[in-house]
Design an enzyme around this catalytic site. Sequence first.
Site, short mmCIF file in Angstrom:
data_model
loop_
_atom_site.label_atom_id
_atom_site.label_comp_id
_atom_site.label_asym_id
_atom_site.label_seq_id
_atom_site.Cartn_x
_atom_site.Cartn_y
_atom_site.Cartn_z
N GLU A 164 33.64 79.45 -11.65
CA GLU A 164 34.47 80.66 -11.78
C GLU A 164 34.01 81.63 -12.86
O GLU A 164 34.80 82.04 -13.70
CB GLU A 164 35.94 80.23 -11.99
CG GLU A 164 36.42 79.33 -10.85
CD GLU A 164 37.82 78.74 -11.09
OE1 GLU A 164 38.42 79.00 -12.13
OE2 GLU A 164 38.29 78.02 -10.19
N ASN A 205 30.10 77.89 -8.52
CA ASN A 205 31.27 77.72 -7.66
C ASN A 205 32.32 78.76 -8.05
O ASN A 205 32.59 78.96 -9.24
CB ASN A 205 31.80 76.29 -7.92
CG ASN A 205 32.90 75.85 -7.00
OD1 ASN A 205 32.79 75.98 -5.78
ND2 ASN A 205 33.98 75.31 -7.57
N HIS A 241 40.38 78.75 -1.45
CA HIS A 241 41.83 78.56 -1.58
C HIS A 241 42.48 79.73 -0.83
O HIS A 241 42.64 80.82 -1.39
CB HIS A 241 42.25 78.54 -3.05
CG HIS A 241 41.71 77.37 -3.79
ND1 HIS A 241 42.12 76.08 -3.52
CD2 HIS A 241 40.77 77.26 -4.75
CE1 HIS A 241 41.48 75.24 -4.31
NE2 HIS A 241 40.64 75.92 -5.06
N GLU A 269 36.54 73.81 -1.88
CA GLU A 269 37.92 73.50 -2.29
C GLU A 269 38.92 74.02 -1.26
O GLU A 269 39.99 74.54 -1.62
CB GLU A 269 38.22 74.11 -3.67
CG GLU A 269 37.24 73.68 -4.76
CD GLU A 269 37.60 74.19 -6.15
OE1 GLU A 269 38.73 74.66 -6.36
OE2 GLU A 269 36.73 74.09 -7.03
N ASP A 271 41.82 74.86 0.95
CA ASP A 271 43.22 74.60 1.31
C ASP A 271 43.81 75.91 1.81
O ASP A 271 43.30 76.99 1.51
CB ASP A 271 44.05 73.96 0.19
CG ASP A 271 43.98 74.67 -1.15
OD1 ASP A 271 43.72 75.88 -1.18
OD2 ASP A 271 44.23 74.00 -2.18
O1 G2I Z 1 43.37 75.37 -9.58
C1 G2I Z 1 42.85 74.89 -8.40
C2 G2I Z 1 41.36 74.63 -8.50
C3 G2I Z 1 40.61 75.95 -8.65
N1 G2I Z 1 39.18 75.73 -8.72
C4 G2I Z 1 38.73 74.78 -9.71
C5 G2I Z 1 39.48 73.47 -9.60
O2 G2I Z 1 39.08 72.59 -10.63
C6 G2I Z 1 40.97 73.69 -9.65
O3 G2I Z 1 41.59 72.41 -9.55
C7 G2I Z 1 42.83 72.26 -10.16
C8 G2I Z 1 43.33 70.84 -9.98
O4 G2I Z 1 43.46 70.55 -8.60
C9 G2I Z 1 44.69 70.69 -10.65
O5 G2I Z 1 45.10 69.32 -10.62
O6 G2I Z 1 42.74 72.57 -11.50
C10 G2I Z 1 44.02 72.58 -12.12
C11 G2I Z 1 43.90 73.14 -13.50
O7 G2I Z 1 43.41 74.44 -13.47
C12 G2I Z 1 44.59 71.17 -12.10
O8 G2I Z 1 45.90 71.19 -12.61
C13 G2I Z 1 46.11 70.39 -13.73
C14 G2I Z 1 47.48 70.70 -14.27
O9 G2I Z 1 47.54 72.09 -14.61
C15 G2I Z 1 47.75 69.88 -15.46
O10 G2I Z 1 49.07 70.10 -15.92
C16 G2I Z 1 47.51 68.39 -15.17
O11 G2I Z 1 47.63 67.61 -16.33
O12 G2I Z 1 46.01 69.02 -13.40
C17 G2I Z 1 46.13 68.21 -14.55
C18 G2I Z 1 45.84 66.74 -14.15
O13 G2I Z 1 46.72 66.32 -13.15
#
Ligand code: G2I
Length: 453
Positions: A164, A205, A241, A269, A271
């Site tokens: 990003e 990415n 996304h 990614e 969805d």
């Molecule tokens: O935001 C969606 C995706 C966008 N592109 C990059 C990816 O790395 C990103 O993934 C998401 C995860 O799927 C989420 O699971 O990234 C988020 C953070 O930007 C992740 O969220 C975080 C929560 O914000 C936290 O509170 C939590 O502790 O996931 C953490 C682990 O569960």
Amino acid sequence: MRSLRSGFSPASLLTGAATLATLGALLVAAPAAQAADTPLRDLAAAKGKAIGTAVTGSKLTGTYGDIAGAQFNWLTPGNAMKWETVEPSRGTYNWAEADQIVAFAQAHNQQVRGHTLVWHSQNPDWLENGTWTPAELSTLLQDHISTEVTRYKGRLAAWDVVNEPFNEDGTYRSTLWYNGLGADYIAQALTWARAADPSAKLYINDYNVEGVNAKSTALYNLVKSLKERGVPIDGVGLQAHLILGQVPATFQQNIQRFADLGVDVAITELDIRMQLPAIEAKLTQQAADYKAVLDACVAVTGCSGVTVWGFTDSDSWIPDVFEGYGAATPYDENYVPKPAYHAIATALGGTTTPPTGACTATYGVTSQWNTGFTGQVRIACSGAALSAWRVSWSFGAGQRITQAWNATCTQTGTAVSCANASYNGTVTNGGSVTFGFNGAWSGTNPVPAVTLG
Ligand code: G2I
């Protein structure tokens, strides 16, 4: 035959006459829909494509693990390889979840996409809040990349090295890295990653770069110039996304222009979120959208494959971030394949037709310990309804049911048969009923194929 009724109502005990009456009512039920379908990974492999999913390491048991292992040939750790996870305090590393996912992938003959080395988000506090000179920042980044990439050297097929880097208008995002090191942090990161593992494909990415627009054109120009400079860059990740009904019309054209630069393109990614509730018409639109994305990738030789960002709605980031939105993945939160799942299968050349007007039964292990486990079966109807039901299966590894609730279960040898209790025989069109049980197991506890009716 042992009766293992839950003890809710004597009326739910099956007599011979009741069994016949129940079976009569069951004639409206179609068999479990997903049982005979070819796994997505086999369909994808036949087309030379990857079909992947983001995963959470702690969930890789029971039904979640079974589906992740059986349906996908690539895995991406959703959070396990991010800087805040692997180095929460300076010099203290935690590789547990990342190691677990890599081991799972090896055991299931899957490739792994490492995610991600350089990002503006999910960095540890000590890094975000520190005051660093450019030289210190550069050393920190090089050490991070070298340490993490070296740890998994030879075991990861690809890395999302830089995540990003752009704003929506195509300018560089203001981040710790850009502000401290300038735009060349990208070239440096790629170069350090290549040095640490020459066999991993190195990607940049980003999101909102699926169609031709200012952001994707900035990414295009960056990749072009990196290649001209001889910087190691093997691929671009288009996150995808997406929002229901909004697959960009230029998706395939955009994939093609990156491929024409001589880099791989991966949908990393995917969805497709919708405003809840997830009514039938939206799920049908979502299936068309998933198919459009898969079709675009299948149509371009340089598109290596598609990864979904979580395969089940129970493991999706969408509801946490977009209030009122969800249902973005191919399986619902009870692991029932949605129309989107069948659309992916169709785009990958699958010949099975999605069930229409069917009731399905889905078996899952919800928890498991050294000698016992708790299982659950969900009967769901869409375009059909039931006034009574019976679910049967054969245990493949000597498992025994010891107790059941919300159903009357009997087990004879390996054969298990569970019928509705007096109060839950009705499954409405669009509704579902769940029953549970405890069981004993030893050795292995494989998920059986279940039959409804
Ligand atoms: O935001 C969606 C995706 C966008 N592109 C990059 C990816 O790395 C990103 O993934 C998401 C995860 O799927 C989420 O699971 O990234 C988020 C953070 O930007 C992740 O969220 C975080 C929560 O914000 C936290 O509170 C939590 O502790 O996931 C953490 C682990 O569960």
